[in-house]
Design a protein around this motif. Structure first.
Motif, short mmCIF file in Angstrom:
data_model
loop_
_atom_site.label_atom_id
_atom_site.label_comp_id
_atom_site.label_asym_id
_atom_site.label_seq_id
_atom_site.Cartn_x
_atom_site.Cartn_y
_atom_site.Cartn_z
N TYR A 69 -0.98 0.90 -9.64
CA TYR A 69 -0.86 1.86 -8.48
C TYR A 69 -0.60 0.96 -7.17
CZ TYR A 69 -2.62 5.38 -11.56
OH TYR A 69 -3.00 6.32 -12.61
N VAL A 70 -0.33 1.78 -6.36
CA VAL A 70 -0.63 1.10 -5.00
C VAL A 70 -1.54 2.11 -3.99
CG1 VAL A 70 0.80 0.55 -2.63
CG2 VAL A 70 1.82 0.06 -4.82
N VAL A 71 -2.36 1.41 -3.20
CA VAL A 71 -3.01 2.10 -2.32
C VAL A 71 -2.44 1.74 -0.88
CG1 VAL A 71 -5.10 0.63 -2.21
CG2 VAL A 71 -5.41 2.88 -1.40
N ARG A 72 -2.13 2.71 -0.05
CA ARG A 72 -1.70 2.55 1.22
C ARG A 72 -2.89 3.07 2.45
NH1 ARG A 72 3.34 1.48 3.10
NH2 ARG A 72 4.25 2.24 4.87
N ILE A 73 -3.03 2.19 3.23
CA ILE A 73 -4.27 2.51 4.15
C ILE A 73 -3.67 2.26 5.62
CG2 ILE A 73 -6.30 1.76 4.87
CD1 ILE A 73 -6.73 0.63 1.75
N PRO A 74 -3.81 2.84 6.70
CA PRO A 74 -3.42 2.47 8.04
C PRO A 74 -4.05 1.35 8.25
CG PRO A 74 -4.34 4.87 7.81
CD PRO A 74 -4.67 4.26 6.34
N PRO A 75 -3.38 0.64 9.31
CA PRO A 75 -3.74 -0.68 9.66
C PRO A 75 -5.18 -0.46 10.39
CG PRO A 75 -2.01 -0.06 11.09
CD PRO A 75 -2.11 1.00 9.84
#
Length: 338
Positions: A69-75
């Motif tokens: 999986y990839v988790v995408r988080i705001p900077p």
């Protein structure tokens, strides 16, 4: 590297964030799927990450099934963009997947900030080749793959754009800018963006460029399409044959004429050539020349491309806006000369 201690410090921050986030993501998986979950160590998915969005890769074993999986988080602490509408990105990617575009799916959006301190996305990892922005024509996988694979990369990318531009805009109302949809609304959004991104210290060259764009704005309105906003090869993932299997990074998606995306792709190709000091058209033996691409895309779109020079200029100005924002962020970590 060219960015020295500042970028190494940023990498350390991201590494620490991975360690802190891992048990929280594991707890979220167990809550979401209602069963025990075991996660591998998280690590950064993109070497240049941290300012656009932080993308972390991991393996999860849930209910006896193991997947990546990839988790995408705001900077954290400020990024390239003022807002990161992960809910909107989720809807965009799912809509486009329904229309046959290779966006990661299924995508899980978590709006509850209490899990890891921010909203986040979790999506399946797509494995393949990603051409480098400024070197794909001089070295690396695509350069070495030969004309047959290069042709498949080129054509499957162009086919993805054509499929995207046929998606009914009425199905993506969340992509409307504050000033509406279309070229004028997008131009206004970017003018406001660069003011925000530079703390109202907009370089004269960009001020002049925006004035040129306003003076020469297309008078004949082209049909509107759902646009990627960042249509470049490095936002694609390709299998060994050159077929696109992943279309990534939809945070600049908008509703504009299709020329917006084609102009962006042509501008990124030109940028790559200038960065390498090359004068080639096409840049790879398996690619179409600029004129051939334009002719083919007019056939695929079913109409002539209008004011393409203006849209290429608009693309370069938008790139410039992102570059000056990046310079602001670099200065914030002590890289004043970058």
């Amino acid at each position: 590297g060219a960015c020295g201690p500042g970028v190494r410090a940023l990498a350390l921050v991201i590494a620490c964030a991975c360690q802190m986030t891992e048990p929280k993501i594991q707890a979220w998986f167990q809550h979401r799927f209602g069963t025990e979950a075991a996660l591998s160590e998280l690590h950064a998915a993109n070497r240049a990450g941290g300012w656009s969005s932080e993308s972390l890769v991991f393996t999860a074993q849930v209910g006896g099934n193991t997947s990546e999986y990839v988790v995408r988080i705001p900077p954290t602490g400020g990024g390239i963009f003022r807002e990161y509408d992960l809910g909107g990105q989720t809807m965009t990617q799912e809509l486009l997947h329904e229309h046959g575009i290779a966006t990661p799916s299924p995508i899980l959006y978590e709006p509850d900030r209490t899990w890891i301190g921010s909203k986040f996305l979790v999506m399946p990892r797509i494995v393949g080749h990603t051409p480098a922005d400024t070197t794909y024509a001089t070295r690396g996988w695509l350069h070495d793959a030969g004309p047959v694979v290069q042709r498949r990369v080129h054509d499957s990318f162009l086919e993805t754009l054509a499929r995207l531009h046929r998606v009914p805009v009425s199905e993506a109302p969340w992509l409307e800018r504050p000033a509406g949809v279309g070229t004028d609304a997008e131009l206004k959004w970017w003018r406001e963006y660069v003011k925000w991104g530079t703390d109202h210290q907009v370089p004269d060259v960009l001020t002049d460029a925006f004035e040129w764009l306003v003076r020469h704005s297309p008078t004949e309105t082209a049909d509107l399409s759902v646009c990627w906003g960042d249509a470049r090869l490095s936002n694609g993932i390709f299998d060994d044959s050159g077929q696109i299997v992943g279309a990534l990074d939809w945070e600049q998606a908008c509703v504009c004429p299709a020329e917006t995306d084609l102009g962006w792709w042509l501008a990124t190709r030109r940028q790559m050539l200038e960065a390498q000091g090359l004068d080639m058209d096409p840049e790879l033996p398996g690619f179409d020349s600029r004129d051939q691409v334009i002719g083919r895309y007019e056939e695929m779109l079913g109409r002539p491309l209008r004011d393409l020079h203006w849209y290429e200029m608009f693309a370069m100005v938008r790139m410039g806006c992102c570059i000056v924002r990046t310079q602001v962020l670099l200065r914030s970590i002590g890289q004043a000369d970058h």
